[in-house]
Every structure is written in C-alpha cells, then in structure tokens.
Design an enzyme around this catalytic site. Structure first.
Site, PDB file in Angstrom:
ATOM      1  N   HIS A  48      41.351  26.874  52.209  1.00  0.00           N
ATOM      2  CA  HIS A  48      40.927  26.442  53.534  1.00  0.00           C
ATOM      3  C   HIS A  48      41.869  26.996  54.577  1.00  0.00           C
ATOM      4  CE1 HIS A  48      38.526  23.083  51.614  1.00  0.00           C
ATOM      5  NE2 HIS A  48      37.697  23.873  52.234  1.00  0.00           N
TER       6      HIS A  48
ATOM      7  N   HIS B 254      39.601  24.928  42.940  1.00  0.00           N
ATOM      8  CA  HIS B 254      38.803  23.694  42.860  1.00  0.00           C
ATOM      9  C   HIS B 254      37.948  23.607  41.602  1.00  0.00           C
ATOM     10  CE1 HIS B 254      39.666  22.507  46.844  1.00  0.00           C
ATOM     11  NE2 HIS B 254      38.855  23.308  47.479  1.00  0.00           N
TER      12      HIS B 254
ATOM     13  N   CYS C  32      42.308  25.774  38.790  1.00  0.00           N
ATOM     14  CA  CYS C  32      43.655  25.261  38.495  1.00  0.00           C
ATOM     15  C   CYS C  32      43.623  24.574  37.129  1.00  0.00           C
ATOM     16  CB  CYS C  32      44.076  24.271  39.577  1.00  0.00           C
ATOM     17  SG  CYS C  32      45.671  23.533  39.210  1.00  0.00           S
TER      18      CYS C  32
ATOM     19  N   HIS D 228      32.994  16.686  47.932  1.00  0.00           N
ATOM     20  CA  HIS D 228      34.117  17.638  47.866  1.00  0.00           C
ATOM     21  C   HIS D 228      33.838  18.626  46.726  1.00  0.00           C
ATOM     22  CE1 HIS D 228      38.079  19.305  47.098  1.00  0.00           C
ATOM     23  NE2 HIS D 228      38.445  18.876  48.295  1.00  0.00           N
TER      24      HIS D 228
ATOM     25  N   GLU E  38      35.636  20.128  44.579  1.00  0.00           N
ATOM     26  CA  GLU E  38      36.278  19.824  43.289  1.00  0.00           C
ATOM     27  C   GLU E  38      35.510  18.718  42.560  1.00  0.00           C
ATOM     28  OE1 GLU E  38      40.608  18.887  43.146  1.00  0.00           O
ATOM     29  OE2 GLU E  38      40.005  17.453  41.620  1.00  0.00           O
TER      30      GLU E  38
ATOM     31  N   CYS F  29      47.077  15.030  40.959  1.00  0.00           N
ATOM     32  CA  CYS F  29      48.159  16.017  40.842  1.00  0.00           C
ATOM     33  C   CYS F  29      49.250  15.602  41.826  1.00  0.00           C
ATOM     34  CB  CYS F  29      47.596  17.376  41.214  1.00  0.00           C
ATOM     35  SG  CYS F  29      48.839  18.581  41.596  1.00  0.00           S
TER      36      CYS F  29
ATOM     37  N   ASN G 110      44.735  18.065  54.093  1.00  0.00           N
ATOM     38  CA  ASN G 110      46.111  17.749  53.669  1.00  0.00           C
ATOM     39  C   ASN G 110      47.118  18.099  54.755  1.00  0.00           C
ATOM     40  OD1 ASN G 110      47.878  20.199  52.659  1.00  0.00           O
ATOM     41  ND2 ASN G 110      45.762  20.685  52.164  1.00  0.00           N
TER      42      ASN G 110
ATOM     43  N   SER H 261      47.413  25.153  52.016  1.00  0.00           N
ATOM     44  CA  SER H 261      46.757  26.456  52.095  1.00  0.00           C
ATOM     45  C   SER H 261      47.389  27.366  53.147  1.00  0.00           C
ATOM     46  CB  SER H 261      45.262  26.277  52.334  1.00  0.00           C
ATOM     47  OG  SER H 261      44.993  25.118  53.062  1.00  0.00           O
TER      48      SER H 261
HETATM   49 FE1  SF4 Z   1      46.191  22.436  41.204  1.00  0.00          FE
HETATM   50 FE2  SF4 Z   1      47.452  20.329  42.167  1.00  0.00          FE
HETATM   51 FE3  SF4 Z   1      47.213  22.497  43.650  1.00  0.00          FE
HETATM   52 FE4  SF4 Z   1      45.056  21.026  43.138  1.00  0.00          FE
HETATM   53  S1  SF4 Z   1      46.870  20.400  44.336  1.00  0.00           S
HETATM   54  S2  SF4 Z   1      45.215  23.257  43.023  1.00  0.00           S
HETATM   55  S3  SF4 Z   1      45.511  20.344  41.088  1.00  0.00           S
HETATM   56  S4  SF4 Z   1      48.366  22.325  41.721  1.00  0.00           S
END
Ligand code: SF4
Length: 284
Positions: free
Chosen positions: A42, A77, A99, A127, A129, A195, A225, A267
């Site tokens: 993003h 994602h 990931c 979302h 993910e 995570c 975030n 990001s």
């Molecule tokens: Fe992977 Fe954690 Fe980053 Fe998400 S926040 S991409 S789970 S390392």
C-alpha cells in the site's frame, strides 16, 4: 539535529521479501510481462515506480483469467486456493511471495476444515488477507470483526471449531472476541496467528515519541498501520508530523527542539526513510 530512527521503521519481513521478489523478476524479465495480484504494497510511490518498470497490477479474478502469458506475483497478503488453481490452468508462471506467517494460517484453515471443523477468522471483513484465508476453508467459514458479529456467529455455532486471526489484527480486540465465543460455550481450537511485527513497531514508536521533542511518521495516507502509528505518536508527542515523502515535510519547530524521532509504516521503502533522516539531520 539529533535523530532517533526506529529500528522497526518500514517494511516488515514479509513485505520486504515480496518487494524484493518483484525487483528480482524485473531484472530477469527481458520484455516478459510481469503482474502482481493486487498492489504489492500500500504505497503509491512504490506502485508508480513499479509501473514505470513494466509491472502491472491485476485487480480481480476476471482480469487474471484474461492473461495469457507472463509472470504473476502473489503478494505477502496471500490469496485463496482458487486463485492458485486459475494460475495453474493458465500459461502464467507464478512467483509466490505470500508471507510464510500467512501461509501458515492457510495450512491451518485447510487442515482443520478438512476435519469438518467450522472456521472463524477474526479479522477485517473484505481485507485481502482475510479473503485469501477464507478461501482455504473446505467447509463453513465465517469472519468476525466486531463484538456483534462474534455474538451472532457464536450463537449459531455447533461443534468443535477453529478460530484464527488476521496477522495484523489488534491483539486486545482478538482476546475480547475470543472471550465472547468462550462465554457462549465455545470449546474448540483457538490459534493466535497475529504477527508481532506490527505490535513491535507500534510499541517502539510510542516509546520514541515520549523521548523526543518532535516526531515524524512516514507512510502512505491510505495505509491503516501508518495512520495507527501517527495516532499513537500524537498522543505522546504534540509535535508529530505525518508525511508521505520528504516533499511533505514542512516543520515549524520551537527553537528548543533538540531531538527528533522518526518511524515509518510497514509499506514505506527504506530509501524514503533514509532521505528524510539525512535531511532532518543536516537541515534542522
Ligand atoms: Fe508477514 Fe507479519 Fe509482515 Fe504480515 S505483518 S507480511 S505476517 S511479517
């Protein structure tokens, strides 16, 4: 100016890995088309840069089905099982940058649903993910984002289920929602798949913001975030600035300012963080 740069500023492990894979593909492409399934991160700056280098963003399944050659990159994602099946049937080659922490959730969901267990994903409706995760269930799957949704699902749940979470979901909210299920008599599996990269970044940003005279948060305005980091830092430090790139930096600081903190969303590319850091050190 003295600067404290957050160690956790910028790309997390999963995002860095995905972005690196895109640039690796660009290097070896030799005119071969490259696509990412959804924007790789993003961040408008990065997506624009990739477009200039010939990387196109695929928005949905229909667009994916229309491609007949090239490489498709799956972002951190992750995607549903169906997307892999479409890619397998096509002529496209696939670079999977999901990931590993997200991949782990896919495996749990697939395994548990094969055992006949309903799946509950605690996360944000819609979302990407979460959509990817739900797409690995081979039976009933539900998403709970709010207390009301958790209550409705818990009231209608029968049997031994499996609860997982979106990797970036807030831990306290996850605990609260799980509690609702337990109060309604749920005694199935609960797997905390959050995570800690996000939480670590938030804790460090808050700590730095209490120590400095001014704080800079770098990231895309649409990145949730980064907005969260800004909110945390603003509560601890009145002089907190939200910028996307160095061009947005117009700080009017009191003469007594001696120490500036910098953090960045998940990001935000390293070169932007470096540029801001160097500028602040030299010019203030
Ligand atoms: Fe992977 Fe954690 Fe980053 Fe998400 S926040 S991409 S789970 S390392």
């Amino acid at each position: 100016m003295e600067v404290i740069l957050a160690k956790s500023a910028g790309f997390c492990f999963g995002v860095k890995r995905a972005v690196d894979k895109v640039y690796e593909q660009i290097e070896g492409a030799s005119g071969h088309p490259i696509y990412t399934y959804g924007p790789i991160i993003h961040n408008e700056e990065v997506v624009k840069d990739l477009e200039k280098r010939g990387v196109s963003v695929i928005r949905d399944e229909q667009q994916l089905r229309s491609l007949d050659q090239g490489t498709i990159i799956i972002r951190s994602h992750g995607v549903s099982k169906q997307i892999y099946q479409i890619i397998e049937k096509s002529n496209l080659s696939c670079v999977d940058a999901t990931c590993p922490f997200v991949k782990r959730i896919h495996k749990i969901v697939e395994r548990e649903s094969r055992l006949g267990r309903p799946i509950i994903v605690i996360g944000n409706q819609g979302h990407p993910e979460v959509e990817g995760i739900t797409g690995w269930a081979e039976g009933p799957v539900m998403v709970a984002e709010s207390e009301t949704e958790a209550e409705v699902i818990a009231n209608n749940l029968s049997g031994f289920g499996c609860i997982v979470s979106q990797t970036t979901f807030n831990y306290n909210k996850f605990k609260d929602l799980v509690e609702i299920f337990k109060k309604k008599g749920y005694n199935g599996n609960v797997v905390n798949t959050i995570c800690n990269a996000t939480e670590e970044r938030q804790i460090e940003a808050g700590r730095i913001a209490t120590e400095v005279d001014a704080m800079i948060v770098i990231g895309d305005r649409h990145s949730s975030n980064t907005c969260k980091l800004f909110e945390i830092c603003s509560k601890k430090c009145a002089d907190t600035y939200f910028i996307q790139t160095l061009e947005d930096l117009h700080m009017e600081l009191p003469i007594t300012t001696a120490l500036i903190g910098i953090t960045a969303g998940a990001s935000t590319p390293n070169n932007i963080i470096e540029e801001v850091q160097n500028y602040v050190r030299i010019n203030f």
